[in-house]
Write a protein that holds these residues in place. Structure first.
Motif, PDB file in Angstrom:
ATOM      1  N   GLU A 244       0.838  -1.203   0.000  1.00  0.00           N
ATOM      2  CA  GLU A 244       0.000   0.000   0.000  1.00  0.00           C
ATOM      3  C   GLU A 244       0.878   1.259   0.000  1.00  0.00           C
ATOM      4  OE1 GLU A 244      -3.347   0.287  -0.008  1.00  0.00           O
ATOM      5  OE2 GLU A 244      -3.651  -1.891  -0.124  1.00  0.00           O
ATOM      6  N   PRO A 245       0.325   2.411  -0.440  1.00  0.00           N
ATOM      7  CA  PRO A 245       1.094   3.663  -0.429  1.00  0.00           C
ATOM      8  C   PRO A 245       1.627   4.032   0.951  1.00  0.00           C
ATOM      9  CG  PRO A 245      -0.868   3.897  -1.778  1.00  0.00           C
ATOM     10  CD  PRO A 245      -0.992   2.579  -1.100  1.00  0.00           C
ATOM     11  N   ASP A 246       0.816   3.744   2.000  1.00  0.00           N
ATOM     12  CA  ASP A 246       1.280   3.987   3.375  1.00  0.00           C
ATOM     13  C   ASP A 246       1.296   2.631   4.083  1.00  0.00           C
ATOM     14  OD1 ASP A 246       1.805   4.688   5.957  1.00  0.00           O
ATOM     15  OD2 ASP A 246       0.316   6.293   6.073  1.00  0.00           O
ATOM     16  N   PRO A 247       2.376   1.856   3.935  1.00  0.00           N
ATOM     17  CA  PRO A 247       2.395   0.507   4.499  1.00  0.00           C
ATOM     18  C   PRO A 247       2.290   0.474   6.024  1.00  0.00           C
ATOM     19  CG  PRO A 247       4.569   1.126   3.692  1.00  0.00           C
ATOM     20  CD  PRO A 247       3.622   2.185   3.222  1.00  0.00           C
ATOM     21  N   VAL A 248       2.785   1.490   6.698  1.00  0.00           N
ATOM     22  CA  VAL A 248       2.698   1.503   8.162  1.00  0.00           C
ATOM     23  C   VAL A 248       1.244   1.606   8.597  1.00  0.00           C
ATOM     24  CG1 VAL A 248       3.305   2.770  10.258  1.00  0.00           C
ATOM     25  CG2 VAL A 248       4.999   2.468   8.434  1.00  0.00           C
ATOM     26  N   ALA A 249       0.503   2.555   8.034  1.00  0.00           N
ATOM     27  CA  ALA A 249      -0.906   2.718   8.383  1.00  0.00           C
ATOM     28  C   ALA A 249      -1.721   1.499   7.961  1.00  0.00           C
ATOM     29  CB  ALA A 249      -1.463   3.977   7.722  1.00  0.00           C
ATOM     30  N   ALA A 250      -1.368   0.880   6.850  1.00  0.00           N
ATOM     31  CA  ALA A 250      -2.120  -0.272   6.366  1.00  0.00           C
ATOM     32  C   ALA A 250      -1.870  -1.518   7.211  1.00  0.00           C
ATOM     33  CB  ALA A 250      -1.749  -0.548   4.909  1.00  0.00           C
ATOM     34  N   LEU A 251      -0.652  -1.663   7.687  1.00  0.00           N
ATOM     35  CA  LEU A 251      -0.270  -2.877   8.413  1.00  0.00           C
ATOM     36  C   LEU A 251      -0.688  -2.847   9.880  1.00  0.00           C
ATOM     37  CD1 LEU A 251       1.268  -5.509   7.807  1.00  0.00           C
ATOM     38  CD2 LEU A 251       3.375  -4.346   8.498  1.00  0.00           C
ATOM     39  N   THR A 252      -0.699  -1.674  10.481  1.00  0.00           N
ATOM     40  CA  THR A 252      -0.957  -1.571  11.921  1.00  0.00           C
ATOM     41  C   THR A 252      -2.265  -2.237  12.361  1.00  0.00           C
ATOM     42  OG1 THR A 252       0.345   0.458  12.072  1.00  0.00           O
ATOM     43  CG2 THR A 252      -1.219   0.032  13.856  1.00  0.00           C
ATOM     44  N   PRO A 253      -3.401  -2.010  11.701  1.00  0.00           N
ATOM     45  CA  PRO A 253      -4.654  -2.605  12.189  1.00  0.00           C
ATOM     46  C   PRO A 253      -4.646  -4.130  12.224  1.00  0.00           C
ATOM     47  CG  PRO A 253      -5.095  -0.878  10.585  1.00  0.00           C
ATOM     48  CD  PRO A 253      -3.629  -1.146  10.530  1.00  0.00           C
ATOM     49  N   VAL A 254      -4.015  -4.775  11.246  1.00  0.00           N
ATOM     50  CA  VAL A 254      -4.056  -6.245  11.203  1.00  0.00           C
ATOM     51  C   VAL A 254      -3.065  -6.880  12.175  1.00  0.00           C
ATOM     52  CG1 VAL A 254      -4.922  -6.341   8.843  1.00  0.00           C
ATOM     53  CG2 VAL A 254      -2.447  -6.337   9.235  1.00  0.00           C
ATOM     54  N   LEU A 255      -2.207  -6.068  12.787  1.00  0.00           N
ATOM     55  CA  LEU A 255      -1.266  -6.589  13.774  1.00  0.00           C
ATOM     56  C   LEU A 255      -1.773  -6.439  15.204  1.00  0.00           C
ATOM     57  CD1 LEU A 255       2.134  -5.323  12.313  1.00  0.00           C
ATOM     58  CD2 LEU A 255       1.098  -7.590  12.086  1.00  0.00           C
ATOM     59  N   ARG A 256      -2.858  -5.701  15.391  1.00  0.00           N
ATOM     60  CA  ARG A 256      -3.345  -5.457  16.758  1.00  0.00           C
ATOM     61  C   ARG A 256      -3.883  -6.735  17.399  1.00  0.00           C
ATOM     62  NH1 ARG A 256      -5.170  -0.010  15.001  1.00  0.00           N
ATOM     63  NH2 ARG A 256      -3.700   1.446  16.000  1.00  0.00           N
ATOM     64  N   ARG A 257      -4.715  -7.475  16.687  1.00  0.00           N
ATOM     65  CA  ARG A 257      -5.306  -8.680  17.275  1.00  0.00           C
ATOM     66  C   ARG A 257      -4.253  -9.738  17.618  1.00  0.00           C
ATOM     67  NH1 ARG A 257      -8.525 -10.715  20.850  1.00  0.00           N
ATOM     68  NH2 ARG A 257      -9.416 -12.726  20.283  1.00  0.00           N
ATOM     69  N   PRO A 258      -3.286 -10.030  16.743  1.00  0.00           N
ATOM     70  CA  PRO A 258      -2.238 -10.974  17.150  1.00  0.00           C
ATOM     71  C   PRO A 258      -1.483 -10.518  18.402  1.00  0.00           C
ATOM     72  CG  PRO A 258      -2.158 -10.631  14.784  1.00  0.00           C
ATOM     73  CD  PRO A 258      -3.148  -9.646  15.327  1.00  0.00           C
ATOM     74  N   GLY A 259      -1.249  -9.210  18.508  1.00  0.00           N
ATOM     75  CA  GLY A 259      -0.569  -8.697  19.695  1.00  0.00           C
ATOM     76  C   GLY A 259      -1.392  -8.913  20.950  1.00  0.00           C
ATOM     77  N   GLU A 260      -2.700  -8.665  20.855  1.00  0.00           N
ATOM     78  CA  GLU A 260      -3.589  -8.883  22.005  1.00  0.00           C
ATOM     79  C   GLU A 260      -3.591 -10.358  22.415  1.00  0.00           C
ATOM     80  OE1 GLU A 260      -7.308  -7.539  20.581  1.00  0.00           O
ATOM     81  OE2 GLU A 260      -6.830  -5.391  20.741  1.00  0.00           O
TER      82      GLU A 260
ATOM     83  N   TRP B  88      -1.682 -14.411  26.519  1.00  0.00           N
ATOM     84  CA  TRP B  88      -1.325 -15.820  26.691  1.00  0.00           C
ATOM     85  C   TRP B  88      -0.044 -15.933  27.499  1.00  0.00           C
ATOM     86  CZ3 TRP B  88       3.129 -18.485  25.503  1.00  0.00           C
ATOM     87  CH2 TRP B  88       3.064 -19.888  25.640  1.00  0.00           C
ATOM     88  N   PRO B  89       0.020 -16.844  28.453  1.00  0.00           N
ATOM     89  CA  PRO B  89      -1.079 -17.694  28.923  1.00  0.00           C
ATOM     90  C   PRO B  89      -2.041 -16.917  29.813  1.00  0.00           C
ATOM     91  CG  PRO B  89       0.901 -18.103  30.200  1.00  0.00           C
ATOM     92  CD  PRO B  89       1.298 -17.140  29.122  1.00  0.00           C
ATOM     93  N   VAL B  90      -3.253 -17.447  29.974  1.00  0.00           N
ATOM     94  CA  VAL B  90      -4.246 -16.786  30.813  1.00  0.00           C
ATOM     95  C   VAL B  90      -3.722 -16.731  32.238  1.00  0.00           C
ATOM     96  CG1 VAL B  90      -6.593 -16.905  31.719  1.00  0.00           C
ATOM     97  CG2 VAL B  90      -6.134 -17.566  29.350  1.00  0.00           C
ATOM     98  N   ALA B  91      -3.683 -15.546  32.791  1.00  0.00           N
ATOM     99  CA  ALA B  91      -3.074 -15.370  34.113  1.00  0.00           C
ATOM    100  C   ALA B  91      -4.000 -15.784  35.249  1.00  0.00           C
ATOM    101  CB  ALA B  91      -2.654 -13.910  34.292  1.00  0.00           C
ATOM    102  N   ALA B  92      -5.275 -15.423  35.145  1.00  0.00           N
ATOM    103  CA  ALA B  92      -6.206 -15.650  36.252  1.00  0.00           C
ATOM    104  C   ALA B  92      -6.959 -16.963  36.067  1.00  0.00           C
ATOM    105  CB  ALA B  92      -7.188 -14.490  36.355  1.00  0.00           C
ATOM    106  N   ARG B  93      -6.791 -17.871  37.019  1.00  0.00           N
ATOM    107  CA  ARG B  93      -7.519 -19.140  36.993  1.00  0.00           C
ATOM    108  C   ARG B  93      -8.111 -19.389  38.369  1.00  0.00           C
ATOM    109  NH1 ARG B  93      -6.592 -22.009  32.348  1.00  0.00           N
ATOM    110  NH2 ARG B  93      -4.848 -21.232  31.087  1.00  0.00           N
ATOM    111  N   VAL B  94      -9.203 -20.114  38.391  1.00  0.00           N
ATOM    112  CA  VAL B  94      -9.880 -20.394  39.655  1.00  0.00           C
ATOM    113  C   VAL B  94      -9.913 -21.900  39.889  1.00  0.00           C
ATOM    114  CG1 VAL B  94     -11.303 -18.321  39.621  1.00  0.00           C
ATOM    115  CG2 VAL B  94     -12.124 -20.387  38.495  1.00  0.00           C
TER     116      VAL B  94
END
Length: 337
Positions: free
Chosen positions: A270-286, A291-297
């Motif tokens: 894309e013309p602005d690869p940084v702006a184009a790439l940022t949204p699709v990297l947010r979910r993998p980062g989250e 991971w791993p799930v910290a709180a367990r009961v």
């Protein structure tokens, strides 16, 4: 418990040593004479506590007596008198090993990374599929470690034909050495490990190829390259055996990864690869930060097939089997939502 372990590589050797340290009666066998000699030598060098033979030493609430183990010179000799046989050989070797267990009537489990084919091979036997999620790049007995399974996830498969009593007996055995037992069906397991083990091994191999013929890139490699390629150092035969043995699930999962990479490549054009790439990297980062799930009961689980499978599907595991089956599950899923 009297346990025989067939195959004394990293996993089998580590299990031999871990169970011996917790007072179980162990016999090991390996097809390699050098491995048998190494295991026998270490058994002789392992101190045992003779106080268990003294009057009044047992039954006083003390920890299990650590001991050594016996190394047999054949499969038949190893399994004689055993309550449980653990198959710790590569998937391609299983048929010829199983063929030598025709007269064994006890419980059979395994440690292979694919469960469907082993389930099919052992139909009609007292079989409970197992897979400890532990390992190193090294695969010999000399790399074995009695603490390898501390806090590791150990899948135990619950199929319609699985004896619940046998399952609970193995769950008690493996939780006693510090493992977290995760109940799952064989097909569910194979799909899950394709996602978190088998495809990552193939990705690591592809990433390692990036330094082929490029000494400068190799000299600059640091944390991200080291972490992303670690399992590529595993022996090619082992990677091929686990991915090939689970080929159907790997082929279902791999296209999604290829699609993601194609998406990233498109965004970079894309013309602005940084702006184009940022949204699709947010979910993998989250996902990775969560991971791993910290709180367990803590939970108490009915010793029932569906209740146990429900715990595993929710991302939980069994931590102990005694008068009750107890475990942990993610806090966000404590009400089954």
């Amino acid at each position: 418990m009297n346990v025989a372990i067939i195959g004394l590589g990293l996993i089998g050797g580590s299990l031999l040593r871990a169970l011996a340290a917790h007072g179980h009666q162990l016999t090991g066998y390996d097809i390699g004479a050098t491995t048998r000699e190494a295991a026998a030598a270490l058994a002789k060098a392992t101190p045992t506590d003779s106080s268990a033979d003294e009057p009044g030493a047992a039954g006083q609430g003390t920890a299990p007596t650590p001991g050594a183990w016996r190394v047999a010179d054949s499969i038949a000799a190893a399994v004689e008198g055993a309550d449980v046989v653990v198959l710790a050989v590569p998937l391609p070797a299983l048929p010829q090993v199983v063929a030598q267990l025709d007269h064994f009537s006890g419980v059979i489990t395994d440690v292979t990374s694919v469960k469907g084919p082993v389930r099919d091979l052992l139909r009609g036997r007292r079989y409970v599929g197992g897979h400890p999620m532990a390992g190193k790049e090294e695969s010999s007995f000399l790399a074995s470690d009695p603490h390898l399974f501390d806090d590791c996830a150990w899948v135990l498969c619950l199929e319609p034909e699985t004896s619940l009593d046998d399952w609970l007996s193995l769950a008690a055995l493996f939780t006693s050495i510090g493992a977290r037992v995760v109940p799952a069906g064989a097909d569910e397991h194979d799909e899950a490990v394709a996602r978190i083990s088998h495809v990552p091994h193939l990705l690591a191999a592809a990433l390692a190829n990036l330094i082929d013929g490029n000494p400068l890139a190799a000299a600059l490699g640091a944390g991200s390259f080291r972490d992303g390629t670690r399992v590529a150092a595993t022996r090619a035969e082992l990677i091929a055996a686990m991915c090939g043995g689970n080929a159907a699930a790997v082929r279902r999962v791999l296209p999604g990864v290829v699609e993601d990479l194609g998406e990233y490549a498109g965004r970079l054009a894309e013309p602005d690869p940084v702006a184009a790439l940022t949204p699709v990297l947010r979910r993998p980062g989250e996902l990775r930060r969560g991971w791993p799930v910290a709180a367990r009961v803590p939970v108490e689980v009915d010793p029932d097939r569906e209740a146990l499978l429900s715990l595993g599907r929710a991302g939980g595991w069994v931590t102990g089997v005694g008068g009750k089956v107890v475990g942990l599950r993610p806090e966000t899923d404590r009400n089954g939502s």
